[in-house]
Every structure is written in structure tokens, then in C-alpha cells.
Enzyme design. Structure first.
Site, mmCIF file in Angstrom:
data_model
loop_
_atom_site.group_PDB
_atom_site.id
_atom_site.type_symbol
_atom_site.label_atom_id
_atom_site.label_comp_id
_atom_site.label_asym_id
_atom_site.label_seq_id
_atom_site.Cartn_x
_atom_site.Cartn_y
_atom_site.Cartn_z
ATOM 1 N N GLU A 66 8.647 15.878 15.582
ATOM 2 C CA GLU A 66 9.201 15.676 14.245
ATOM 3 C C GLU A 66 8.548 16.664 13.287
ATOM 4 O O GLU A 66 7.326 16.670 13.131
ATOM 5 C CB GLU A 66 8.913 14.235 13.783
ATOM 6 C CG GLU A 66 9.470 13.944 12.409
ATOM 7 C CD GLU A 66 9.258 12.494 11.972
ATOM 8 O OE1 GLU A 66 8.112 12.007 11.991
ATOM 9 O OE2 GLU A 66 10.255 11.846 11.605
ATOM 10 N N CYS A 111 13.188 10.218 7.819
ATOM 11 C CA CYS A 111 12.872 9.834 9.197
ATOM 12 C C CYS A 111 14.077 9.956 10.111
ATOM 13 O O CYS A 111 13.937 10.249 11.294
ATOM 14 C CB CYS A 111 12.298 8.421 9.246
ATOM 15 S SG CYS A 111 13.296 7.237 8.342
ATOM 16 N N GLU A 145 8.502 1.213 11.628
ATOM 17 C CA GLU A 145 9.617 2.151 11.510
ATOM 18 C C GLU A 145 8.983 3.532 11.481
ATOM 19 O O GLU A 145 8.339 3.899 10.506
ATOM 20 C CB GLU A 145 10.414 1.836 10.245
ATOM 21 C CG GLU A 145 11.813 2.424 10.276
ATOM 22 C CD GLU A 145 11.887 3.733 9.545
ATOM 23 O OE1 GLU A 145 11.638 4.776 10.191
ATOM 24 O OE2 GLU A 145 12.171 3.723 8.354
ATOM 25 N N LYS A 193 0.879 -1.191 0.000
ATOM 26 C CA LYS A 193 0.000 0.000 0.000
ATOM 27 C C LYS A 193 0.907 1.229 0.000
ATOM 28 O O LYS A 193 1.383 1.653 1.042
ATOM 29 C CB LYS A 193 -0.893 -0.016 1.252
ATOM 30 C CG LYS A 193 -2.258 0.619 1.084
ATOM 31 C CD LYS A 193 -2.253 2.087 0.728
ATOM 32 C CE LYS A 193 -2.054 2.990 1.927
ATOM 33 N NZ LYS A 193 -1.878 4.406 1.502
HETATM 34 P P1 NAI Z 1 1.178 8.712 7.743
HETATM 35 O O1 NAI Z 1 1.827 7.952 8.835
HETATM 36 O O2 NAI Z 1 -0.249 9.091 7.897
HETATM 37 O O3 NAI Z 1 1.317 7.912 6.350
HETATM 38 C C1 NAI Z 1 2.195 6.838 6.095
HETATM 39 C C2 NAI Z 1 1.439 5.696 5.421
HETATM 40 O O4 NAI Z 1 0.448 5.215 6.322
HETATM 41 C C3 NAI Z 1 0.696 6.081 4.156
HETATM 42 O O5 NAI Z 1 0.748 5.015 3.222
HETATM 43 C C4 NAI Z 1 -0.732 6.250 4.637
HETATM 44 O O6 NAI Z 1 -1.678 6.047 3.620
HETATM 45 C C5 NAI Z 1 -0.832 5.173 5.691
HETATM 46 N N1 NAI Z 1 -1.855 5.384 6.727
HETATM 47 C C6 NAI Z 1 -2.321 6.558 7.206
HETATM 48 N N2 NAI Z 1 -3.258 6.337 8.150
HETATM 49 C C7 NAI Z 1 -3.388 4.998 8.273
HETATM 50 C C8 NAI Z 1 -4.198 4.145 9.085
HETATM 51 N N3 NAI Z 1 -5.059 4.639 9.971
HETATM 52 N N4 NAI Z 1 -4.050 2.807 8.962
HETATM 53 C C9 NAI Z 1 -3.169 2.280 8.098
HETATM 54 N N5 NAI Z 1 -2.396 3.036 7.297
HETATM 55 C C10 NAI Z 1 -2.488 4.382 7.385
HETATM 56 O O7 NAI Z 1 2.047 10.021 7.501
HETATM 57 P P2 NAI Z 1 1.571 11.415 6.859
HETATM 58 O O8 NAI Z 1 0.232 11.798 7.384
HETATM 59 O O9 NAI Z 1 1.723 11.313 5.410
HETATM 60 O O10 NAI Z 1 2.676 12.385 7.442
HETATM 61 C C11 NAI Z 1 2.524 12.927 8.749
HETATM 62 C C12 NAI Z 1 3.823 12.989 9.472
HETATM 63 O O11 NAI Z 1 4.293 11.672 9.658
HETATM 64 C C13 NAI Z 1 4.958 13.688 8.767
HETATM 65 O O12 NAI Z 1 4.943 15.059 8.970
HETATM 66 C C14 NAI Z 1 6.144 13.059 9.427
HETATM 67 O O13 NAI Z 1 6.392 13.695 10.654
HETATM 68 C C15 NAI Z 1 5.695 11.649 9.696
HETATM 69 N N6 NAI Z 1 6.182 10.712 8.686
HETATM 70 C C16 NAI Z 1 7.249 9.928 8.999
HETATM 71 C C17 NAI Z 1 7.779 9.080 8.066
HETATM 72 C C18 NAI Z 1 8.947 8.228 8.364
HETATM 73 O O14 NAI Z 1 9.617 7.768 7.453
HETATM 74 N N7 NAI Z 1 9.226 7.933 9.598
HETATM 75 C C19 NAI Z 1 7.260 9.014 6.702
HETATM 76 C C20 NAI Z 1 6.087 9.829 6.483
HETATM 77 C C21 NAI Z 1 5.608 10.653 7.450
#
Ligand code: NAI
Ligand code: MG
Length: 503
Positions: free
Chosen positions: A407, A310, A276, A201
């Protein structure tokens, strides 16, 4: 200073333009299928804010179809009967196809995510190819052990006892938008090496390279259903995968907030989970260093990939003796970075991935300012279309400010000073996160005193942000659990079975 150079996004190549016109499809059971609903998500070029394509927002029925296809491929057909060497060959074939299509993949990644085509060409795409190659090798090296048990069952019987590793089953892999193709590889490659089947996904902001990868997976000859790709919203598609009783394991990279939701939801069916999550990694600079090299290294630590990393080095701790020089050097480096669209050759830093992310980052800068931080460089968005944020350095920050604790996931550095080792170790660990850190010093005893005290999954010395398929990667504390890469990744995707035979 960064603002003046921004030019419009150049037109994509004809190959990419054609790909963007594809109608929304899902990859299920080896076929490109129509989604069950007409619901779509817009694909936006972050350099212009304009829609360039659309992807399907998969429904619960689509999730059911994909899980059924992955289950079927796991239980029967060619995949479970394949020799490890055949899985290895398929993974290697895929890596060759990634190489053969590298230019297209880099262009797609740049358009979709905002990063420069240059970065995608030298980091994301070759990194993805190498990741599949490294994990291809593991397919033939999965081992258990024999051991000497002391089981007593009377005078006659003896026991032959050993372990074997078996694929965990159907794996749902939910990845973020910062390194879309590479994150897909980090998830798919070890799962396929071990013989699992996958439902990938991708993030709704950046699904294009995952879809192109799906086409290459067909071309490589993976059996139907071994990899399935569902696009769509996290709260819908991701959440349905996490709740689905037919999924054995969830592998997630993304926000700590969503990681916590997933961990709770997955407990209903006791799924295997690896997370992660976010980070707020310290960059600790001692006064004995070569200042020029460290300023360059610390600038890369925070500004690489527009800070959407990250493990970004987002908290600088510089010794009092070098603090002013560090801030001056980093501010000059920030001001010199040329912002622009990813496909323009002159661009050094692209826009952030989305309007949402741009607004989030700008609101952090604003909250820092309100709480008393001063801006040494950047601090706002250039007056230009697209989701740009100027590389920013904040000083006069306090340990309890949001900009220091949370973050930001953008090109924003908070800079603080320290006087002695114990103080900086305390400051570095004063965070709910523990993904990574870097220590900059040429004094061996300083380095060896600091490294063991840092609560983080990776500690770099005199460098930052370097990853390798052989080097375990993952977090302490709220940065997650489980380690990707290396042998650790094979453990993530296998169950350990003990066999005890009376002989
Ligand atoms: P997110 O954590 O919401 O998205 C990451 C993935 O999770 C995407 O594929 C999304 O569709 C999926 N997702 C979202 N809600 C979900 C749920 N309830 N159940 C299952 N899957 C779900 O991150 P977002 O909203 O894009 O970014 C928000 C913040 O997250 C960023 O500002 C950053 O601080 C952090 N982030 C950290 C990352 C890392 O590599 N550690 C990568 C992306 C975001
Ligand atoms: Mg989210």
C-alpha cells in the site's frame, strides 16, 4: 505540468485562527482539562510545512483518567438510564451542530490534513453529519429475538428463551489522518447509538476537527464521560489504551502493521477488536466499456484525497485492447490536476498529510523506478514548499514489485494489462489485502462471473470509492476484520446475551 500553478496557502479565517491559538487540552469527563505533562505534538500545515498549532501528547496518567471517566459514565449516572430515543435525539442534535459549524469544520480539516476545503465541504463534513443521523436511527432499533428451544428438564418445566443486545462497554477508538472527522464519526456514532462510552484517539497529524467535535459534543448535551478525546502519539496514547484493562473494545482504522500490533496486544485482556486496515484495491477494466467514463472513474479511484484512501483503486488491470488508451487517458488526467494548498479555491489536489508520508510515497516511486517501472505521468514532487507529490502513473510493472504489492497511500497508480477473465481474477486476488475492488463492464455475465471471485469486502461495479452508512465496509484477508456501517456496526458495539428462563 502540475507544478507551475502552486500558490501559497491563503490565511485562515478569524474563527479558525482563534481555534489554532487554543492551548493544548484533553477532553475527559466532560471537561477540557490540562494534560498531566507539558509534552506536545506540533500541528503542521502540510501545504507550507509550517507549525500552526500544537496538541497535547497525553500521558499514561491521562489515559487512566479518561478510562476512569468513561467507565463511570458507562456504569452510573444519566447515560445508562437514558431511553434509546434520548440517545437518538442527542446524536441528531450533534448532527445539527455539525451542520451549523460546517464551514469552520471544513476549513480546519483542510488546513490540518491538506485536502481541499471544497472536498471537505462536500464530502467529509456532510458525510459526517449524515453518519450521525443514520446511526441516530439505530438507537431505537436494536433488537434481540425469541426462539423455540428444546431444553428438556423432566415433564413439568418449560423454557422461555430469548436474546438481547447490550452495549459492549468502554470503547477505545483509534483513527487515522486521511478523513479525520469522518473516521471519528464512523467510530463514535454506532458506539453511542448502542449506549457504549468512548475514548477517541485521533491521529497525531490531524487532531483539530476531533477537538472541535468534542466542543460540539458538550454543546449537544451528552453526559460527562460518554465521549473522551485524547490526543497524542500512537505508540504512547494508542498503545496505552490497547493495553488498558479498563477498556472493553478497541476499534482501529489505520495501517496493517499497527493493526497486527494491536490485535496481539489486545489479546492479553481478550478485548473485542475490530480492524479496518490497508488495501491495494484492483480496478478491472474490460474492453466493452465507454472509455471516457472509465478513464474519469479510474482517475478518481486513485487520485481522490491525493490517493490517501484505504480503498483507493491503486492497481489498474486493463484489458490488452484498451490498455494503451487507458494509460494515455489516465496520464493526461494526472497531468491536468491542479496542485495547490487546500484553502485556495483553484486547487484540485492538495499536498499529502505529512513530510513522512511524502517521503514514503516518493521512496515507493523510486523503488518502482529502480526495479524497472516506467513513469507515464508525474513521478516526483514539484519544487515547492509543502508535501506535494505529482499524480503518478507507473507502467512496465511486474507483479512482484513493491509498488504493486504494498500500500503506497498516495497518488500513485500501477497499470497492468490482462487477456482473459481467469487471468485477471488471479491477478486481482494476488495480494495480502482484500478491502475493495472495482469491475468496469456493461456485460452482465462478465460482471457476475468476476464479482463472486474477488476476495474483497466491497466490490464496486462501474464506480469506485462510494461508501454509505447503510453499506457494510471492511476487509477480507489482511485488510482487517469486522464490518462498519449498517446493522453490522451495531453488532460490533454490542454483546449478545442469551436469557433462558424456566417457567
Ligand atoms: P498508523 O497505523 O501508524 O496510524 C493510525 C492510527 O494509529 C493513528 O491514530 C496512530 O496514532 C495510531 N497508532 C500508531 N501506532 C500505534 C500503536 N502502536 N498502538 C496504538 N495505536 C497506534 O498509520 P501511519 O503511520 O500514520 O501511516 C502509515 C501507513 O499506514 C500509510 O502509509 C498507509 O499505508 C497506512 N494507513 C492506512 C490507513 C487506512 O485507512 N487503512 C489510514 C492511515 C494509514
Ligand atoms: Mg505509524
Amino acid at each position: 505540468m502540475n507544478a507551475v500553478s502552486i500558490v501559497p496557502q491563503p490565511s485562515p479565517s478569524s474563527v479558525v485562527a482563534k481555534f489554532l491559538k487554543r492551548s493544548p487540552r484533553l477532553f475527559i469527563g466532560g471537561e477540557w482539562v490540562e494534560p498531566t505533562s507539558s509534552d506536545t505534538v506540533d500541528v503542521i500545515d502540510p501545504a507550507s510545512g509550517r507549525q500552526i498549532s500544537s496538541i497535547a501528547n497525553a500521558s499514561k496518567a491521562d489515559v487512566d483518567r479518561a478510562v476512569a471517566a468513561a467507565r463511570k459514565a458507562f456504569e452510573s449516572g444519566p447515560w445508562p438510564d437514558m431511553l434509546p430515543a434520548q440517545r437518538q435525539a442527542l446524536l441528531w442534535k450533534l448532527s445539527d451542530l455539525i451542520d451549523a459549524n460546517a464551514a469552520e469544520l471544513a476549513e480546519l480539516e483542510s488546513l490540518d490534513n491538506g485536502k481541499t476545503r471544497m472536498m471537505a465541504s462536500i464530502i467529509d463534513v456532510p458525510g459526517t453529519r449524515e453518519y450521525f443521523r443514520y446511526m441516530a436511527g439505530w438507537a431505537t432499533k436494536i433488537e434481540g429475538s425469541t426462539f423455540q428451544s428444546s431444553i428438556f428438564a423432566g415433564p413439568g418445566p418449560k423454557f422461555h428463551t430469548y436474546t438481547q443486545r447490550e452495549p459492549v462497554g468502554v470503547v477505545a477508538q483509534i483513527v487515522p489522518w486521511n478523513f479525520p472527522l469522518a473516521m471519528a464519526a464512523w467510530k463514535l456514532a454506532p458506539a453511542l447509538a448502542t449506549g457504549c462510552t468512548c475514548i477517541l484517539k485521533p491521529a497525531e497529524q490531524t487532531s483539530l476537527t476531533a477537538l472541535r467535535l468534542g466542543e460540539l459534543i458538550v454543546e449537544a448535551g451528552f453526559p460527562p464521560g460518554v465521549v473522551n478525546i485524547l490526543t497524542g502519539l500512537g505508540e504512547q496514547v494508542g498503545a496505552a489504551l490497547v493495553a488498558h484493562p479498563g477498556v472493553d473494545k478497541i476499534a482501529f482504522t489505520g495501517s496493517t502493521e499497527v493493526g497486527k500490533i494491536i490485535n496481539k496486544a489486545a489479546s492479553d485482556t481478550v478485548k473485542r477488536v475490530s480492524l479496518e486496515l490497508g488495501g491495494k484495491s484492483p480496478v478491472i477494466v474490460f474492453p466493452d466499456v465507454n472509455m471516457e467514463a472509465v478513464i474519469g472513474g479510474a482517475a478518481n479511484a486513485i487520485f481522490f484525497n491525493s490517493g490517501q484512501v484505504c480503498c483507493a483503486g491503486s492497481r489498474l488491470y486493463a484489458h490488452r485492447k484498451v490498455f494503451d488508451q487507458m494509460v494515455e487517458g489516465l496520464s493526461a488526467a494526472a497531468n491536468a490536476i491542479r496542485l495547490g494548498p487546500g484553502l485556495d479555491q483553484q486547487t484540485e489536489m492538495g499536498p499529502l498529510v505529512s513530510r513522512e508520508q511524502q517521503e514514503r510515497v516518493l521512496s515507493y516511486i523510486e523503488s518502482g523506478r529502480k526495479q524497472g517501472a516506467a513513469i507515464a505521468a508525474g513521478g516526483d514532487a514539484p519544487a515547492h514548499e509543502g508535501y506535494y507529490v505529482k499524480p503518478t502513473v507507473l507502467v512496465n510493472v511486474k507483479p512482484d514489485m513493491n509498488v504493486v504489492r504494498e500500500e503506497i497511500f498516495g497518488p500513485v497508480l500501477v497499470a497492468q494489462r490482462f487477456d482473459d477473465i481467469d487471468e485477471v481474477i488471479r491477478q486481482a486476488n494476488d495480494t495480502p489485502y482484500g478491502l475493495s475492488a472495482s469491475v468496469w463492464s456493461n456485460d452482465v455475465s462478465t460482471v457476475h462471473r468476476v464479482v463472486p471471485k474477488i476476495k474483497a469486502g466491497t466490490v464496486w461495479v462501474n464506480c469506485h470509492n462510494f461508501v454509505d452508512p447503510s453499506m457494510p465496509f471492511g476487509g477480507y484477508k489482511q485488510s482487517g476484520f469486522g464490518r462498519e456501517h449498517g446493522h453490522a456496526a451495531i453488532e460490533l458495539y454490542t454483546e449478545l446475551k442469551s436469557v433462558c428462563m424456566m417457567v
